[in-house]
Motif scaffolding. Structure first.
Motif, PDB file in Angstrom:
ATOM      1  N   ARG A 193       1.653 -20.737 -10.205  1.00 27.81           N
ATOM      2  CA  ARG A 193       1.240 -20.806  -8.351  1.00 27.81           C
ATOM      3  C   ARG A 193       0.347 -19.533  -8.299  1.00 27.81           C
ATOM      4  NH1 ARG A 193       5.696 -23.243  -6.078  1.00 27.81           N
ATOM      5  NH2 ARG A 193       6.942 -24.554  -7.770  1.00 27.81           N
ATOM      6  N   GLY A 194      -0.708 -20.080  -7.119  1.00 28.46           N
ATOM      7  CA  GLY A 194      -1.962 -19.364  -6.441  1.00 28.46           C
ATOM      8  C   GLY A 194      -1.096 -18.408  -6.023  1.00 28.46           C
ATOM      9  N   ALA A 195      -0.242 -18.641  -5.039  1.00 27.91           N
ATOM     10  CA  ALA A 195      -0.277 -17.919  -3.218  1.00 27.91           C
ATOM     11  C   ALA A 195       1.104 -17.599  -3.265  1.00 27.91           C
ATOM     12  CB  ALA A 195      -1.184 -18.818  -2.670  1.00 27.91           C
ATOM     13  N   GLY A 196       1.551 -17.137  -1.949  1.00 30.17           N
ATOM     14  CA  GLY A 196       2.903 -16.905  -1.822  1.00 30.17           C
ATOM     15  C   GLY A 196       4.023 -15.502  -2.219  1.00 30.17           C
ATOM     16  N   VAL A 255      -0.387 -26.706  -4.025  1.00 30.56           N
ATOM     17  CA  VAL A 255      -1.007 -25.394  -3.282  1.00 30.56           C
ATOM     18  C   VAL A 255      -1.613 -24.302  -4.919  1.00 30.56           C
ATOM     19  CG1 VAL A 255      -0.830 -25.066  -1.281  1.00 30.56           C
ATOM     20  CG2 VAL A 255       0.948 -24.487  -2.732  1.00 30.56           C
ATOM     21  N   PHE A 256      -1.108 -24.641  -6.533  1.00 34.10           N
ATOM     22  CA  PHE A 256      -1.255 -24.921  -7.751  1.00 34.10           C
ATOM     23  C   PHE A 256      -2.301 -23.900  -7.653  1.00 34.10           C
ATOM     24  CE2 PHE A 256       3.467 -26.262  -8.083  1.00 34.10           C
ATOM     25  CZ  PHE A 256       3.540 -25.615  -8.942  1.00 34.10           C
ATOM     26  N   ASN A 257      -2.897 -23.097  -8.631  1.00 37.01           N
ATOM     27  CA  ASN A 257      -3.734 -23.345  -9.244  1.00 37.01           C
ATOM     28  C   ASN A 257      -4.227 -22.444 -10.510  1.00 37.01           C
ATOM     29  OD1 ASN A 257      -4.742 -19.815  -7.040  1.00 37.01           O
ATOM     30  ND2 ASN A 257      -4.152 -21.636  -6.778  1.00 37.01           N
ATOM     31  N   ALA A 258      -5.742 -23.170 -11.344  1.00 36.41           N
ATOM     32  CA  ALA A 258      -5.470 -22.877 -12.733  1.00 36.41           C
ATOM     33  C   ALA A 258      -6.640 -22.320 -12.667  1.00 36.41           C
ATOM     34  CB  ALA A 258      -5.427 -24.716 -13.143  1.00 36.41           C
ATOM     35  N   VAL A 259      -7.543 -22.207 -13.993  1.00 42.10           N
ATOM     36  CA  VAL A 259      -8.270 -21.504 -14.920  1.00 42.10           C
ATOM     37  C   VAL A 259      -8.554 -21.589 -15.773  1.00 42.10           C
ATOM     38  CG1 VAL A 259      -9.644 -18.728 -14.559  1.00 42.10           C
ATOM     39  CG2 VAL A 259      -7.831 -19.190 -12.663  1.00 42.10           C
ATOM     40  N   ALA A 260      -9.604 -22.799 -16.051  1.00 44.15           N
ATOM     41  CA  ALA A 260     -10.114 -22.555 -17.763  1.00 44.15           C
ATOM     42  C   ALA A 260     -10.380 -21.313 -18.106  1.00 44.15           C
ATOM     43  CB  ALA A 260     -10.589 -24.112 -17.433  1.00 44.15           C
ATOM     44  N   VAL A 261     -10.573 -21.463 -19.124  1.00 47.55           N
ATOM     45  CA  VAL A 261     -11.653 -19.682 -19.658  1.00 47.55           C
ATOM     46  C   VAL A 261     -12.208 -20.588 -21.125  1.00 47.55           C
ATOM     47  CG1 VAL A 261     -11.734 -17.422 -20.880  1.00 47.55           C
ATOM     48  CG2 VAL A 261     -10.705 -17.966 -18.355  1.00 47.55           C
ATOM     49  N   ARG A 262     -13.314 -20.275 -21.297  1.00 43.66           N
ATOM     50  CA  ARG A 262     -13.651 -20.777 -22.409  1.00 43.66           C
ATOM     51  C   ARG A 262     -14.463 -19.212 -23.489  1.00 43.66           C
ATOM     52  NH1 ARG A 262     -17.462 -25.769 -22.451  1.00 43.66           N
ATOM     53  NH2 ARG A 262     -15.089 -26.771 -22.397  1.00 43.66           N
TER      54      ARG A 262
END
Ligand code: HSE
Length: 441
Positions: A306-309, A287-294
């Protein structure tokens, strides 16, 4: 600030998973937070709005704090900051609007509220010089909002690519690793408590899309109309396509893309997509999240967590409380946030003009010439083919119906749709073709 100078009074609307997590976290780390503010910042939850005060709860709070009347919380002079954790876009809207009008800063984790009705609420925030803090609305415990608003405020952000719905990510992972079909993987996610009680927004792509809208709004400074955002969920992802993706060196992820083009238009979409197995986002599992920003100055940056919980989301709510408390202490309103829409409008790139490579699976009758028929209609549309895939089922080598996969070179989505319309009309094509974008990122 109306309350005692030493303590910020909190009105907490919602005492479910996240609300009770905030209660616990303040009890556990309130002293630490105060120490970090040199003793000048303490928090006290003074009112809790719930639907049923008599309900048995795992986390207990003094009975006198509970009320069913959200208005009384906004009106209570001992409440300095309102935390909205009730969800939805109706009562939550009334509550947040009333708090802003009363000059009480709001902390919320409600991505649907801000994506759907943020225009009005941010206008109220400006009018009353009262901030809305919403770190918990995107990617749970990952501090991506503050990163974009503050740490990266000097960058022109050319793209944001996110895996920002943990439930979908878990389901797709189980379909990949354990070869479960969608209903079985969803059932598992529900049993583990990952999917919401009503999982609709998790699996139809809208939870992720709401978050992408907020990220896009921060990065590009104009309000994005949800109706103009292209959103597809994972409900129709079939095990066959997951298997073919694997054969071809890809994994399927529910991806959110926010991308700025040379003409200044913004592409924003959410859909299950193929990404190369070797890409760092391919290893974002569970349930992990990731955000890649350029960004033009920072280059590529990746935020993972962790994207929730309960605890991760409470971490973001508490961080916002501290920021709200600091601003109140300084007697300032919104202060500089790096965001608050700064452009009246922007242009969204129509989905038909967005370009990627594609995976297209055609269920066909296996007759001589079928590949040539499809290929010639693709050629007529100017679409190049980079590969094909059609493994023979060893149990049925002479099957009458088979799946023909074409991997296609980059072209506008509208061009592909036009070609597929003609291909679907071929008598050898037995069902609608299945399309996934291939993202090279
Ligand atoms: N249900 C969401 C998820 C978290 O699965 O990521 C809250 O938006």
């Amino acid at each position: 600030m109306s309350a005692s100078c030493d303590t910020i009074g909190i009105g907490l609307a919602g005492f479910g998973t996240v609300g009770s997590g905030v209660w616990n976290m303040l009890a556990r780390n309130g002293g630490l937070i105060a120490d970090r503010a040199r003793g000048a910042l303490r928090f006290e939850i003074r009112r809790i709005v719930v639907r049923d005060p008599g309900k048995e709860r795992e986390v207990t709070a003094p009975a006198e704090l509970f009320t069913t009347d959200w208005q009384s919380v906004v009106e209570d002079p001992s409440v300095d900051v309102v935390v909205e954790l009730i969800g939805g876009t109706d009562v939550a809207y009334e509550l947040v609007a009333a708090a802003l009008v009363a000059g009480k800063p709001v902390v919320t984790g409600n991505k649907a509220l801000l994506a759907e009705r943020g225009g009005d609420l941010f206008a109220l925030s400006r009018e009353h010089d009262t901030p809305i803090h919403f770190e918990a609305a995107v990617a749970g415990g990952i501090p991506i909002i503050k990163a974009l608003q503050e740490s990266l405020v000097g960058n022109r952000v050319s793209s944001i690519t996110g895996i920002i719905n943990g439930t979908s990510n878990y389901i797709l992972m189980r379909m990949t690793e354990a070869e479960l079909d969608y209903p079985a993987a969803l059932k598992e996610a529900k049993e583990l408590g990952y999917a919401e009680v009503d999982e609709t927004l998790d699996v139809n792509g809208w939870d992720a899309a709401h978050k992408a809208i907020l990220l896009g709004t921060i990065a590009h400074g104009f309000l994005i109309d949800p109706e103009e955002v292209y959103v597809r969920g994972i409900e129709y992802v079939r095990p066959l396509d997951i298997r073919f993706a694997k054969d071809l060196g890809y994994v399927v992820k529910l991806l959110c893309i926010v991308r700025e083009h040379g003409d200044g238009s913004i592409e924003i979409r959410t859909q299950p997509s193929f990404i190369p197995k070797s890409h760092i986002l391919a290893s974002v599992n569970d349930v992990f999240n990731a955000v890649a920003v350029r960004g033009d100055a920072i280059g590529d940056a990746l935020f993972y967590g962790r994207g929730a919980g309960q605890d991760p989301t409470s971490s973001s709510v508490v961080a916002d409380l501290v920021e709200a408390g600091r601003l109140l202490r300084q007697g300032r309103g919104s202060g500089h946030r790096g965001f608050l829409p700064y452009r009246e409008t922007g242009t969204l790139k129509p989905i038909d003009e967005t370009e990627t490579a594609y995976y297209v699976r055609f269920p066909v009758t296996d007759r001589p010439g079928v590949v040539a028929d499809i290929a010639s209609l693709l050629a007529e549309a100017g679409i190049g083919i980079s590969g094909t895939h059609s493994p023979v089922d060893p149990d049925q080598p002479d099957a009458e119906f088979v799946d023909m996969v074409f991997l296609l070179h980059t072209c506008p989505f509208g061009t592909l749709k036009g070609a597929l319309k003609k291909i679907e009309a071929l008598d050898c094509v037995t069902e609608r073709p299945v399309v996934f974008r291939i993202e090279t990122l």
